[in-house]
Each structure stands twice: as structure tokens, then as C-alpha cells.
Scaffold this motif. Structure first.
Motif, short mmCIF file in Angstrom:
data_model
loop_
_atom_site.label_atom_id
_atom_site.label_comp_id
_atom_site.label_asym_id
_atom_site.label_seq_id
_atom_site.Cartn_x
_atom_site.Cartn_y
_atom_site.Cartn_z
N LEU A 177 0.86 -1.18 0.00
CA LEU A 177 0.00 0.00 0.00
C LEU A 177 0.90 1.23 0.00
CD1 LEU A 177 -3.02 0.85 0.24
CD2 LEU A 177 -2.59 1.18 2.67
N ILE A 178 0.78 2.05 -1.03
CA ILE A 178 1.61 3.25 -1.12
C ILE A 178 0.75 4.49 -1.27
CG2 ILE A 178 3.49 1.97 -2.21
CD1 ILE A 178 2.74 3.37 -4.85
N GLU A 179 1.32 5.62 -0.91
CA GLU A 179 0.63 6.89 -0.99
C GLU A 179 0.86 7.53 -2.36
OE1 GLU A 179 0.79 11.30 1.13
OE2 GLU A 179 2.22 9.74 1.65
N LEU A 180 -0.24 7.93 -3.03
CA LEU A 180 -0.13 8.65 -4.30
C LEU A 180 -0.39 10.14 -4.11
CD1 LEU A 180 -1.89 6.26 -6.83
CD2 LEU A 180 0.51 6.40 -6.23
N ALA A 181 -1.22 10.46 -3.13
CA ALA A 181 -1.55 11.85 -2.80
C ALA A 181 -2.02 11.86 -1.36
CB ALA A 181 -2.63 12.39 -3.74
N LYS A 182 -2.28 13.06 -0.84
CA LYS A 182 -2.66 13.13 0.56
C LYS A 182 -4.01 12.49 0.83
CE LYS A 182 -4.88 17.68 0.49
NZ LYS A 182 -4.88 19.03 1.10
N ASP A 183 -4.83 12.30 -0.22
CA ASP A 183 -6.13 11.68 -0.04
C ASP A 183 -6.32 10.50 -0.98
OD1 ASP A 183 -6.22 13.09 -2.36
OD2 ASP A 183 -8.11 14.10 -1.96
N LYS A 184 -5.21 9.85 -1.33
CA LYS A 184 -5.30 8.72 -2.26
C LYS A 184 -4.14 7.76 -2.04
CE LYS A 184 -5.31 7.78 -7.26
NZ LYS A 184 -5.26 8.41 -8.60
N ALA A 185 -4.46 6.48 -1.93
CA ALA A 185 -3.45 5.44 -1.80
C ALA A 185 -3.75 4.33 -2.80
CB ALA A 185 -3.42 4.88 -0.38
N GLN A 186 -2.75 3.48 -3.04
CA GLN A 186 -2.92 2.42 -4.04
C GLN A 186 -2.37 1.11 -3.50
OE1 GLN A 186 -0.88 2.47 -8.14
NE2 GLN A 186 -2.96 3.19 -8.56
N LEU A 187 -3.08 0.02 -3.78
CA LEU A 187 -2.65 -1.31 -3.38
C LEU A 187 -2.07 -2.01 -4.60
CD1 LEU A 187 -2.69 -2.98 -0.75
CD2 LEU A 187 -4.75 -4.10 -1.59
N ILE A 188 -0.82 -2.48 -4.48
CA ILE A 188 -0.07 -3.02 -5.61
C ILE A 188 0.39 -4.44 -5.32
CG2 ILE A 188 2.04 -2.74 -6.99
CD1 ILE A 188 1.85 0.24 -6.44
N ASN A 189 0.25 -5.31 -6.30
CA ASN A 189 0.77 -6.67 -6.23
C ASN A 189 2.29 -6.59 -6.29
OD1 ASN A 189 1.80 -9.26 -7.07
ND2 ASN A 189 -0.28 -9.85 -7.66
N VAL A 190 2.97 -7.03 -5.23
CA VAL A 190 4.42 -6.90 -5.14
C VAL A 190 5.13 -7.71 -6.22
CG1 VAL A 190 6.43 -7.41 -3.70
CG2 VAL A 190 4.42 -6.33 -2.70
N GLN A 191 4.59 -8.87 -6.58
CA GLN A 191 5.27 -9.75 -7.52
C GLN A 191 5.32 -9.17 -8.92
OE1 GLN A 191 3.68 -13.71 -7.67
NE2 GLN A 191 5.14 -14.43 -9.20
N ASN A 192 4.18 -8.69 -9.44
CA ASN A 192 4.17 -8.17 -10.81
C ASN A 192 4.06 -6.65 -10.89
OD1 ASN A 192 1.46 -7.61 -10.22
ND2 ASN A 192 0.69 -9.38 -11.34
N GLN A 193 4.08 -6.00 -9.71
CA GLN A 193 4.01 -4.54 -9.62
C GLN A 193 2.74 -3.98 -10.26
OE1 GLN A 193 6.05 -2.65 -7.84
NE2 GLN A 193 7.28 -4.39 -7.26
N LYS A 194 1.67 -4.77 -10.29
CA LYS A 194 0.43 -4.34 -10.91
C LYS A 194 -0.52 -3.77 -9.86
CE LYS A 194 -3.44 -6.03 -13.72
NZ LYS A 194 -4.04 -7.20 -14.40
N PRO A 195 -1.00 -2.54 -10.03
CA PRO A 195 -1.97 -1.98 -9.08
C PRO A 195 -3.32 -2.66 -9.23
CG PRO A 195 -1.67 -0.47 -10.91
CD PRO A 195 -0.67 -1.57 -11.11
N ILE A 196 -3.95 -2.97 -8.11
CA ILE A 196 -5.25 -3.63 -8.18
C ILE A 196 -6.40 -2.73 -7.75
CG2 ILE A 196 -4.19 -5.89 -7.80
CD1 ILE A 196 -5.46 -5.83 -4.97
N LEU A 197 -6.08 -1.69 -6.97
CA LEU A 197 -7.16 -0.79 -6.54
C LEU A 197 -6.59 0.51 -5.97
CD1 LEU A 197 -7.24 -1.05 -3.16
CD2 LEU A 197 -8.30 -3.23 -3.73
#
Length: 265
Positions: free
Chosen positions: A190-210
């Protein structure tokens, strides 16, 4: 957003983002108000007129003709209600605005000494809406997500009207700032993209899922799920430092998936 994530996933404390009515572009107005079901005094029509003057876009409750962005996410609209306040020798009412979770955003009262009910209630409504700020919603653009590699570092490129924003997700650079989860044998970051937005990423293929956005309700977040059949919006919940997302399995079928937080040594 970092403070939000820490509050959610590291300390499990409750939170709420103080959204204002002016943050919403749309206002849903019901066909009738419960307190004025017998006699409307033209309050419904007058409320729509007053809201339009404040730059809000009106959506009639139950209407099938609604904007596409609102169809995908009903939480882009607030809901208005007019409640009658009993008062001797005065016409008094309250306009209540709620979000999609029925959480009260704001309340505005108006009082009129005009004895005639219709004119009195209309004046009270006008005095209430005068206190309402102008609509100041920030347009949320759906990101166009692609991936590319630059010198062995992976980037998410988010398309914007004035160019693109490159968000590095090199684990060696952000491993101390992100939060890891595991679900069904797969690790997610889970990483921060903005102060009001985060993204969950598959670590293996680096693909964002939501994508994850804050809501005004305690321990609840709005979620945009990336799907090959088309992106859709849903809700997420925080329970015991874990994240639970409701995923769409069919037209009317939803399944809850738990993402368990991985404790760092």
C-alpha cells in the motif's frame, strides 16, 4: 494520507475526514420531504432553485438520467432534506445535508416571522441556504494507468490533463514508508499517491489492483477496483489492522476479501 494510513493500519484508531457540502458537485433532492409530505409550500422547487444559484448540480431522487461519473460512484453526491422545527409564532425549518453513508455533513436553520405558511417557510428556507457555501468540488479524473521501466525502476504513470505524474515504486526507496498486506498467498504493498489517495499493488508483478480514498465514516474507505471487465467502485473496511474489500463477483454478487497486514520486524 500517511497520517491516515498510520491511524488506520498501524494504530487502529478511528478517524473521519471532515468533508463539507461544498466538496460535492451534486446534490440529490427527494421528490417529497417527510415533514412536508402533506403540504409542500413549493419548498422542493425553491430548494432546487437556491442550490443552483450556489452552483450545485441537482439530481432528482429516483431519476434514471444521471451523469456517468455519478452512476459509477453515488458517493460523489450529497443528499438534501428539509425538516420542520416546531416553533410558536414562527415558521422554522432545517436543511440537512448527508453523504452516501447517511452521515450528516452540515445543517442550516432558517426562521421566519411571516405568518403565512407558504411565504414564511420559503423565507426560512432562503435564510438557511444563504449560509451554505458555494459549490467548490474538485473534479476527480479517472487515472489512465500504464507501466514502464526506467533503469530497472518501475513507475506508475498516471495520465493528467497537463502531463503525467511518475510515481516510483522501487521497494528499496519506499520500504520504510509503505505498508504490506497478504491475501491468498499474494503480497501487496500500500503506497501513498496523494494526501487523499493510496494504491494497493501486487508486489510480484508490480500491478496496481485498486485505489483507496477516504470517506467520512469511521474505519470505512471508498475503493476503486481495477478490473479487466471495467473498473468499479466499492467499499473497504478496517478490522484489527487488516483491510477488508468487497469485490464484485457478478451482477449482484459480492465477496469480501481480507488483506492481512504483515508486521515488520
Amino acid at each position: 494520507m500517511k497520517k491516515l494510513l498510520v491511524a488506520f493500519f498501524l494504530h487502529s484508531v478511528s478517524f473521519s475526514f471532515a468533508q463539507q457540502v461544498s466538496d460535492y458537485k451534486y446534490v440529490i433532492v427527494p421528490n417529497t420531504f417527510v415533514d412536508f409530505a402533506k403540504e409542500d409550500y413549493q419548498l422542493n422547487t425553491y430548494l432546487k432553485t437556491l442550490l443552483r444559484k450556489k452552483k450545485y448540480e441537482i439530481i432528482v431522487e429516483g431519476s434514471k438520467d444521471i451523469p456517468s461519473d455519478l452512476k459509477q460512484n453515488l458517493c460523489l453526491a450529497s443528499k438534501a432534506d428539509i425538516q420542520n422545527i416546531k416553533s410558536s409564532f414562527q415558521n422554522k425549518l432545517k436543511v440537512v445535508f448527508k453523504d452516501c453513508n447517511d452521515t450528516i455533513l452540515s445543517e442550516y436553520e432558517g426562521v421566519s416571522k411571516i405568518k403565512d405558511f407558504e411565504k414564511g417557510y420559503q423565507e426560512a428556507l432562503n435564510l438557511a441556504i444563504v449560509k451554505l457555501p458555494l459549490q467548490n468540488a474538485k473534479e476527480i479524473k479517472k487515472p489512465t494507468i500504464t507501466k514502464k521501466s526506467v533503469e530497472t525502476k518501475t513507475y506508475i504513470v498516471i495520465g493528467e490533463e497537463n502531463g503525467e505524474i511518475k510515481i516510483p515504486i522501487d521497494s528499496s526507496k519506499i520500504k520504510n514508508n509503505d505498508i504490506l498486506f497478504e491475501s491468498k498467498g499474494v503480497t501487496y504493498r500500500l503506497i501513498e499517491l496523494a494526501k487523499d489517495k493510496a494504491q494497493l499493488i501486487n508486489v510480484q508483478n508490480q500491478k496496481p489492483i485498486l485505489n483507496i480514498y477516504p470517506s467520512s465514516k469511521e474505519k470505512v474507505v471508498h475503493v476503486e477496483v481495477f478490473s479487466e471487465k471495467g473498473n468499479y467502485n466499492t467499499l473497504g473496511y478496517v478490522e484489527d489492522q487488516n483491510l477488508i474489500i468487497e469485490f464484485k463477483e457478478g451482477n449482484e454478487t459480492w465477496t469480501k476479501t481480507e488483506f492481512e497486514q504483515i508486521k515488520k520486524p
